[in-house]
Design a protein around this motif. Structure first.
Motif, mmCIF file in Angstrom:
data_model
loop_
_atom_site.group_PDB
_atom_site.id
_atom_site.type_symbol
_atom_site.label_atom_id
_atom_site.label_comp_id
_atom_site.label_asym_id
_atom_site.label_seq_id
_atom_site.Cartn_x
_atom_site.Cartn_y
_atom_site.Cartn_z
ATOM 1 N N ASP A 75 -65.976 61.084 -24.834
ATOM 2 C CA ASP A 75 -66.339 61.591 -23.407
ATOM 3 C C ASP A 75 -65.826 62.972 -23.482
ATOM 4 O OD1 ASP A 75 -66.274 62.429 -20.787
ATOM 5 O OD2 ASP A 75 -65.985 60.280 -20.079
ATOM 6 N N PRO A 76 -66.847 63.959 -23.286
ATOM 7 C CA PRO A 76 -66.004 65.374 -23.129
ATOM 8 C C PRO A 76 -65.142 65.905 -22.039
ATOM 9 C CG PRO A 76 -68.263 65.260 -22.408
ATOM 10 C CD PRO A 76 -68.078 63.893 -22.718
ATOM 11 N N SER A 77 -64.710 64.797 -20.954
ATOM 12 C CA SER A 77 -63.686 65.059 -20.159
ATOM 13 C C SER A 77 -62.464 64.636 -20.622
ATOM 14 C CB SER A 77 -64.196 64.382 -18.731
ATOM 15 O OG SER A 77 -64.252 62.797 -18.759
ATOM 16 N N LEU A 78 -62.402 63.760 -21.842
ATOM 17 C CA LEU A 78 -61.225 63.146 -22.487
ATOM 18 C C LEU A 78 -60.758 64.140 -23.645
ATOM 19 C CD1 LEU A 78 -62.255 59.485 -22.310
ATOM 20 C CD2 LEU A 78 -60.724 60.742 -20.751
ATOM 21 N N PRO A 79 -59.410 64.004 -23.884
ATOM 22 C CA PRO A 79 -59.087 64.790 -25.058
ATOM 23 C C PRO A 79 -59.738 64.046 -26.562
ATOM 24 C CG PRO A 79 -57.129 64.082 -23.913
ATOM 25 C CD PRO A 79 -58.389 63.486 -22.967
ATOM 26 N N LYS A 80 -59.940 64.678 -27.428
ATOM 27 C CA LYS A 80 -60.582 64.405 -28.479
ATOM 28 C C LYS A 80 -60.163 63.190 -29.251
ATOM 29 C CE LYS A 80 -62.495 68.950 -29.685
ATOM 30 N NZ LYS A 80 -63.491 69.389 -30.546
ATOM 31 N N ASP A 81 -58.856 62.777 -28.982
ATOM 32 C CA ASP A 81 -58.223 61.742 -29.764
ATOM 33 C C ASP A 81 -58.184 60.527 -28.786
ATOM 34 O OD1 ASP A 81 -56.190 62.750 -28.172
ATOM 35 O OD2 ASP A 81 -54.783 63.018 -29.666
ATOM 36 N N VAL A 82 -58.789 60.492 -27.825
ATOM 37 C CA VAL A 82 -58.925 59.292 -26.669
ATOM 38 C C VAL A 82 -60.429 59.178 -26.571
ATOM 39 C CG1 VAL A 82 -58.647 58.535 -24.247
ATOM 40 C CG2 VAL A 82 -56.801 60.349 -25.438
ATOM 41 N N GLY A 83 -60.580 57.705 -26.937
ATOM 42 C CA GLY A 83 -61.883 56.926 -26.980
ATOM 43 C C GLY A 83 -62.156 56.532 -25.417
ATOM 44 N N ASP A 84 -63.457 56.459 -24.932
ATOM 45 C CA ASP A 84 -63.863 55.799 -23.858
ATOM 46 C C ASP A 84 -64.632 54.540 -24.096
ATOM 47 O OD1 ASP A 84 -63.852 56.389 -21.069
ATOM 48 O OD2 ASP A 84 -65.925 56.632 -21.209
ATOM 49 N N ILE A 85 -63.944 53.386 -23.440
ATOM 50 C CA ILE A 85 -64.490 52.085 -23.741
ATOM 51 C C ILE A 85 -65.469 51.514 -22.727
ATOM 52 C CG2 ILE A 85 -62.830 50.922 -22.617
ATOM 53 C CD1 ILE A 85 -62.655 48.946 -25.147
ATOM 54 N N GLY A 86 -66.308 50.668 -23.161
ATOM 55 C CA GLY A 86 -67.110 50.045 -22.327
ATOM 56 C C GLY A 86 -67.396 48.671 -22.936
ATOM 57 N N THR A 87 -67.262 47.525 -22.032
ATOM 58 C CA THR A 87 -67.250 46.073 -22.405
ATOM 59 C C THR A 87 -68.461 45.604 -21.843
ATOM 60 O OG1 THR A 87 -64.996 46.275 -22.944
ATOM 61 C CG2 THR A 87 -66.223 43.968 -23.059
ATOM 62 N N VAL B 91 -55.554 57.939 -30.103
ATOM 63 C CA VAL B 91 -54.021 57.742 -29.793
ATOM 64 C C VAL B 91 -54.115 56.731 -28.532
ATOM 65 C CG1 VAL B 91 -53.110 59.769 -30.530
ATOM 66 C CG2 VAL B 91 -53.964 59.813 -28.483
ATOM 67 N N ALA B 92 -55.319 56.772 -27.706
ATOM 68 C CA ALA B 92 -55.420 56.077 -26.600
ATOM 69 C C ALA B 92 -56.874 55.651 -26.240
ATOM 70 C CB ALA B 92 -54.830 56.656 -25.305
ATOM 71 N N ILE B 93 -57.302 54.717 -25.469
ATOM 72 C CA ILE B 93 -58.387 54.307 -25.255
ATOM 73 C C ILE B 93 -58.453 54.328 -23.588
ATOM 74 C CG2 ILE B 93 -60.238 52.374 -25.104
ATOM 75 C CD1 ILE B 93 -59.029 51.359 -27.790
ATOM 76 N N ASN B 94 -59.534 54.757 -23.091
ATOM 77 C CA ASN B 94 -59.576 54.801 -21.909
ATOM 78 C C ASN B 94 -60.587 53.961 -21.365
ATOM 79 O OD1 ASN B 94 -59.542 56.803 -19.173
ATOM 80 N ND2 ASN B 94 -61.833 56.792 -19.422
ATOM 81 N N ALA B 95 -60.530 53.164 -19.931
ATOM 82 C CA ALA B 95 -61.599 52.685 -19.300
ATOM 83 C C ALA B 95 -61.801 52.893 -18.156
ATOM 84 C CB ALA B 95 -61.214 50.884 -19.619
ATOM 85 N N THR B 96 -62.923 53.188 -17.473
ATOM 86 C CA THR B 96 -63.238 53.315 -16.052
ATOM 87 C C THR B 96 -64.034 52.390 -15.625
ATOM 88 O OG1 THR B 96 -63.397 55.857 -16.818
ATOM 89 C CG2 THR B 96 -64.199 55.294 -14.764
ATOM 90 N N ILE B 97 -63.405 51.898 -14.493
ATOM 91 C CA ILE B 97 -63.783 50.561 -13.986
ATOM 92 C C ILE B 97 -64.072 50.787 -12.453
ATOM 93 C CG2 ILE B 97 -63.331 47.847 -13.577
ATOM 94 C CD1 ILE B 97 -61.204 49.616 -15.951
ATOM 95 N N ARG B 98 -65.195 50.337 -11.897
ATOM 96 C CA ARG B 98 -65.246 50.381 -10.249
ATOM 97 C C ARG B 98 -64.183 49.419 -9.679
ATOM 98 N NH1 ARG B 98 -71.499 49.142 -8.978
ATOM 99 N NH2 ARG B 98 -70.728 48.030 -7.348
#
Length: 176
Positions: free
Chosen positions: A74-86, A115-122
């Motif tokens: 996700d371009p809004s996150l640092p390159k070493d942080v992934g964005d997850i969806g389940t 280094v981390a995983i981001n989750a964005t949840i309603r």
């Protein structure tokens, strides 16, 4: 239900698009509001250039795909942080699909040097918030009042999972 987990394959796209489109049509749990063709889903979440990893959970008895979990850039996150969806097939809540997928995702994310995983949840997705909390994600940010297609405002809760183990506490030495 016994599950097998494996990396996604291009031929999974039609079944996974159907699974996700049912979730979108039902509403209330995903921020996604537009249906996906198999090709669009593959590019966005399964095998596209911004996908870091994606796994599917398969019902061992039936061979049916029960869910998928994707980590992307996700371009809004640092390159070493992934964005997850389940995404789990509707009706399969609390059957271990997400947990089985996250076990594989965690290993691959570390292998990919995240280094981390981001989750964005309603904020109104109580099940999603509870799932990510159970997996060890901690509250990180809140984006208030993000509009849905129909104009309804719903907060987005950002949660993070650290892939870096906490430092070991140094043994306390008595003064002497």
């Amino acid at each position: 239900m016994e599950l097998d987990v494996r990396p996604v394959r291009p031929q999974d796209a039609p079944e996974l698009a159907d699974l996700l489109n049912q979730i979108i049509a039902h509403g209330g749990t995903t921020a996604l509001e537009e249906r996906f063709t198999p090709q669009a889903l593959a590019e966005a979440y399964l095998t596209g250039t911004n996908v870091i990893c994606c796994f599917v959970a398969i019902n061992r008895a039936s061979g049916r795909l029960e869910g998928f979990q994707t980590v992307g850039r996700d371009p809004s996150l640092p390159k070493d942080v992934g964005d997850i969806g389940t995404f789990a097939r509707m009706g399969n809540v609390q059957r271990g699909v997400g947990s089985a997928l996250f076990a594989a995702t965690r290993v691959e994310a570390r292998r990919q040097a995240l280094v981390a995983i981001n989750a964005t949840i309603r904020a109104d997705n109580a099940g999603g918030l509870a799932f990510y909390s159970r997996m060890g994600f901690a509250d990180h940010t809140v984006r208030p009042g993000v509009p849905l297609k129909d104009g309804v405002l719903v907060d987005r809760i950002g949660k993070r999972y650290s892939l870096i183990p906490p430092p070991e506490r140094a043994a306390e030495c008595p003064d002497g």
